[in-house]
Design a protein around this motif. Structure first.
Motif, PDB file in Angstrom:
ATOM      1  N   LEU A  15      50.739   9.250  31.702  1.00 42.62           N
ATOM      2  CA  LEU A  15      52.153   9.526  31.959  1.00 42.62           C
ATOM      3  C   LEU A  15      52.702  10.599  31.028  1.00 42.62           C
ATOM      4  O   LEU A  15      52.531  10.516  29.820  1.00 42.62           O
ATOM      5  CB  LEU A  15      52.989   8.252  31.783  1.00 42.62           C
ATOM      6  N   PRO A  16      53.380  11.575  31.576  1.00 46.49           N
ATOM      7  CA  PRO A  16      54.067  12.551  30.734  1.00 46.49           C
ATOM      8  C   PRO A  16      55.377  11.950  30.206  1.00 46.49           C
ATOM      9  O   PRO A  16      55.729  10.818  30.516  1.00 46.49           O
ATOM     10  CB  PRO A  16      54.327  13.711  31.690  1.00 46.49           C
ATOM     11  N   VAL A  17      56.110  12.728  29.457  1.00 43.58           N
ATOM     12  CA  VAL A  17      57.365  12.276  28.859  1.00 43.58           C
ATOM     13  C   VAL A  17      58.348  11.768  29.908  1.00 43.58           C
ATOM     14  O   VAL A  17      59.100  10.828  29.666  1.00 43.58           O
ATOM     15  CB  VAL A  17      57.991  13.425  28.029  1.00 43.58           C
ATOM     16  N   SER A  18      58.332  12.352  31.101  1.00 45.14           N
ATOM     17  CA  SER A  18      59.283  11.963  32.148  1.00 45.14           C
ATOM     18  C   SER A  18      59.074  10.537  32.639  1.00 45.14           C
ATOM     19  O   SER A  18      59.936   9.973  33.300  1.00 45.14           O
ATOM     20  CB  SER A  18      59.166  12.921  33.341  1.00 45.14           C
ATOM     21  N   GLY A  19      57.916   9.947  32.328  1.00 48.29           N
ATOM     22  CA  GLY A  19      57.634   8.593  32.783  1.00 48.29           C
ATOM     23  C   GLY A  19      57.089   8.516  34.192  1.00 48.29           C
ATOM     24  O   GLY A  19      56.906   7.439  34.735  1.00 48.29           O
ATOM     25  N   ARG A  20      56.818   9.658  34.783  1.00 48.99           N
ATOM     26  CA  ARG A  20      56.248   9.716  36.140  1.00 48.99           C
ATOM     27  C   ARG A  20      54.958  10.518  36.108  1.00 48.99           C
ATOM     28  O   ARG A  20      54.843  11.493  35.376  1.00 48.99           O
ATOM     29  CB  ARG A  20      57.223  10.385  37.103  1.00 48.99           C
ATOM     30  N   ILE A  21      54.019  10.119  36.951  1.00 41.60           N
ATOM     31  CA  ILE A  21      52.745  10.827  37.043  1.00 41.60           C
ATOM     32  C   ILE A  21      52.984  12.198  37.673  1.00 41.60           C
ATOM     33  O   ILE A  21      53.685  12.310  38.678  1.00 41.60           O
ATOM     34  CB  ILE A  21      51.740  10.031  37.911  1.00 41.60           C
ATOM     35  N   HIS A  22      52.381  13.229  37.117  1.00 42.97           N
ATOM     36  CA  HIS A  22      52.486  14.576  37.692  1.00 42.97           C
ATOM     37  C   HIS A  22      51.704  14.654  38.998  1.00 42.97           C
ATOM     38  O   HIS A  22      50.686  13.971  39.176  1.00 42.97           O
ATOM     39  CB  HIS A  22      51.889  15.598  36.728  1.00 42.97           C
ATOM     40  N   GLY A  23      52.159  15.522  39.888  1.00 45.48           N
ATOM     41  CA  GLY A  23      51.474  15.723  41.169  1.00 45.48           C
ATOM     42  C   GLY A  23      50.038  16.173  40.995  1.00 45.48           C
ATOM     43  O   GLY A  23      49.165  15.793  41.773  1.00 45.48           O
ATOM     44  N   GLY A  24      49.764  16.980  39.980  1.00 40.96           N
ATOM     45  CA  GLY A  24      48.398  17.439  39.736  1.00 40.96           C
ATOM     46  C   GLY A  24      47.461  16.292  39.421  1.00 40.96           C
ATOM     47  O   GLY A  24      46.296  16.297  39.836  1.00 40.96           O
ATOM     48  N   THR A  25      47.952  15.294  38.707  1.00 42.25           N
ATOM     49  CA  THR A  25      47.144  14.108  38.402  1.00 42.25           C
ATOM     50  C   THR A  25      46.849  13.336  39.680  1.00 42.25           C
ATOM     51  O   THR A  25      45.723  12.896  39.909  1.00 42.25           O
ATOM     52  CB  THR A  25      47.869  13.213  37.378  1.00 42.25           C
ATOM     53  N   VAL A  26      47.862  13.206  40.535  1.00 43.15           N
ATOM     54  CA  VAL A  26      47.673  12.502  41.810  1.00 43.15           C
ATOM     55  C   VAL A  26      46.647  13.244  42.661  1.00 43.15           C
ATOM     56  O   VAL A  26      45.755  12.638  43.262  1.00 43.15           O
ATOM     57  CB  VAL A  26      49.010  12.333  42.561  1.00 43.15           C
ATOM     58  N   LEU A  27      46.717  14.574  42.695  1.00 36.27           N
ATOM     59  CA  LEU A  27      45.735  15.354  43.462  1.00 36.27           C
ATOM     60  C   LEU A  27      44.328  15.202  42.886  1.00 36.27           C
ATOM     61  O   LEU A  27      43.343  15.205  43.638  1.00 36.27           O
ATOM     62  CB  LEU A  27      46.146  16.820  43.514  1.00 36.27           C
ATOM     63  N   ARG A  28      44.217  15.065  41.572  1.00 29.54           N
ATOM     64  CA  ARG A  28      42.890  14.813  40.969  1.00 29.54           C
ATOM     65  C   ARG A  28      42.337  13.486  41.480  1.00 29.54           C
ATOM     66  O   ARG A  28      41.168  13.382  41.833  1.00 29.54           O
ATOM     67  CB  ARG A  28      42.986  14.817  39.442  1.00 29.54           C
ATOM     68  N   TRP A  29      43.202  12.459  41.535  1.00 27.65           N
ATOM     69  CA  TRP A  29      42.762  11.167  42.049  1.00 27.65           C
ATOM     70  C   TRP A  29      42.360  11.266  43.515  1.00 27.65           C
ATOM     71  O   TRP A  29      41.385  10.651  43.946  1.00 27.65           O
ATOM     72  CB  TRP A  29      43.855  10.125  41.884  1.00 27.65           C
ATOM     73  N   VAL A  30      43.114  12.049  44.297  1.00 27.18           N
ATOM     74  CA  VAL A  30      42.777  12.277  45.708  1.00 27.18           C
ATOM     75  C   VAL A  30      41.381  12.883  45.802  1.00 27.18           C
ATOM     76  O   VAL A  30      40.535  12.430  46.588  1.00 27.18           O
ATOM     77  CB  VAL A  30      43.828  13.192  46.379  1.00 27.18           C
ATOM     78  N   ASP A  31      41.121  13.901  44.988  1.00 27.47           N
ATOM     79  CA  ASP A  31      39.821  14.565  45.026  1.00 27.47           C
ATOM     80  C   ASP A  31      38.711  13.627  44.575  1.00 27.47           C
ATOM     81  O   ASP A  31      37.619  13.631  45.148  1.00 27.47           O
ATOM     82  CB  ASP A  31      39.844  15.828  44.177  1.00 27.47           C
ATOM     83  N   GLU A  32      38.965  12.804  43.569  1.00 25.86           N
ATOM     84  CA  GLU A  32      37.941  11.864  43.103  1.00 25.86           C
ATOM     85  C   GLU A  32      37.577  10.859  44.189  1.00 25.86           C
ATOM     86  O   GLU A  32      36.400  10.580  44.425  1.00 25.86           O
ATOM     87  CB  GLU A  32      38.417  11.143  41.846  1.00 25.86           C
ATOM     88  N   ALA A  33      38.571  10.308  44.875  1.00 25.39           N
ATOM     89  CA  ALA A  33      38.295   9.340  45.944  1.00 25.39           C
ATOM     90  C   ALA A  33      37.604  10.022  47.120  1.00 25.39           C
ATOM     91  O   ALA A  33      36.637   9.494  47.680  1.00 25.39           O
ATOM     92  CB  ALA A  33      39.584   8.662  46.401  1.00 25.39           C
ATOM     93  N   GLY A  34      38.094  11.201  47.502  1.00 31.36           N
ATOM     94  CA  GLY A  34      37.467  11.940  48.597  1.00 31.36           C
ATOM     95  C   GLY A  34      36.031  12.306  48.273  1.00 31.36           C
ATOM     96  O   GLY A  34      35.135  12.166  49.109  1.00 31.36           O
ATOM     97  N   PHE A  35      35.805  12.763  47.053  1.00 30.88           N
ATOM     98  CA  PHE A  35      34.454  13.133  46.617  1.00 30.88           C
ATOM     99  C   PHE A  35      33.525  11.915  46.641  1.00 30.88           C
ATOM    100  O   PHE A  35      32.385  12.010  47.111  1.00 30.88           O
ATOM    101  CB  PHE A  35      34.519  13.731  45.209  1.00 30.88           C
ATOM    102  N   ALA A  36      34.010  10.765  46.172  1.00 27.71           N
ATOM    103  CA  ALA A  36      33.194   9.548  46.184  1.00 27.71           C
ATOM    104  C   ALA A  36      32.821   9.148  47.604  1.00 27.71           C
ATOM    105  O   ALA A  36      31.666   8.799  47.891  1.00 27.71           O
ATOM    106  CB  ALA A  36      33.932   8.408  45.482  1.00 27.71           C
ATOM    107  N   CYS A  37      33.785   9.226  48.513  1.00 28.67           N
ATOM    108  CA  CYS A  37      33.526   8.877  49.916  1.00 28.67           C
ATOM    109  C   CYS A  37      32.535   9.861  50.536  1.00 28.67           C
ATOM    110  O   CYS A  37      31.582   9.462  51.199  1.00 28.67           O
ATOM    111  CB  CYS A  37      34.842   8.856  50.680  1.00 28.67           C
TER     112      CYS A  37
END
Length: 146
Positions: A15-37
């Motif tokens: 989490l950054p200072v704003s207390g919300r996950i950055h979109g880039g982090t969410v896209l990394r998770w998307v890529d990790e799940a897609g890559f695993a599949c």
């Protein structure tokens, strides 16, 4: 395996200072799940060809249970075309909330990094056929915008 789901807690370290996950982090998770599949389906090395159409609908907060589901929509000769959805489960125990849904394409590659053939997967159920049509339309629109 034509789908995979990753589950984890949104932790302070992400989490950054704003207390919300950055979109880039969410896209990394998307890529990790897609890559695993994709690598599970291809039974070997893959590279990311496209991740697109991500619209962020809701933020992810500290302590939320994050669920990233990647599902194969259809395959080409060497490509796997997926839909990836990110949901958050608030710590309050309320219903899961969709954060984003996007499409992703991965290409199976050999030892030299060249595309290689994979097993074909074709949708058979009405739901799978509709999903494949939506993913195909998203991918064609993304490629036309290039």
């Amino acid at each position: 395996m034509h789908s995979i789901t990753l589950r984890f807690l949104a932790q302070q370290s992400t989490l950054p200072v704003s207390g919300r996950i950055h979109g880039g982090t969410v896209l990394r998770w998307v890529d990790e799940a897609g890559f695993a599949c994709a690598t599970a389906w291809a039974r070997g090395a893959c590279v990311t060809a496209l991740v697109g159409s991500a619209n962020f609908e809701q933020p992810i907060h500290l302590g939320d249970l994050v669920e990233v589901q990647a599902q194969l929509a259809y395959t080409g000769q060497s490509s796997m075309n997926l839909i990836v959805e990110v949901r958050r489960h608030p710590v309050t125990g309320s219903e899961p909330v969709r954060v984003t849904r996007c499409v992703a394409v991965y290409t199976a590659v050999d030892e030299q990094g060249q595309p290689r053939a994979i097993d074909r997967w074709s949708p058979e159920t009405p739901g799978d056929i509709a999903l494949a049509q939506r993913v195909r339309a998203h991918i064609e629109a993304a490629r036309a915008a290039l």
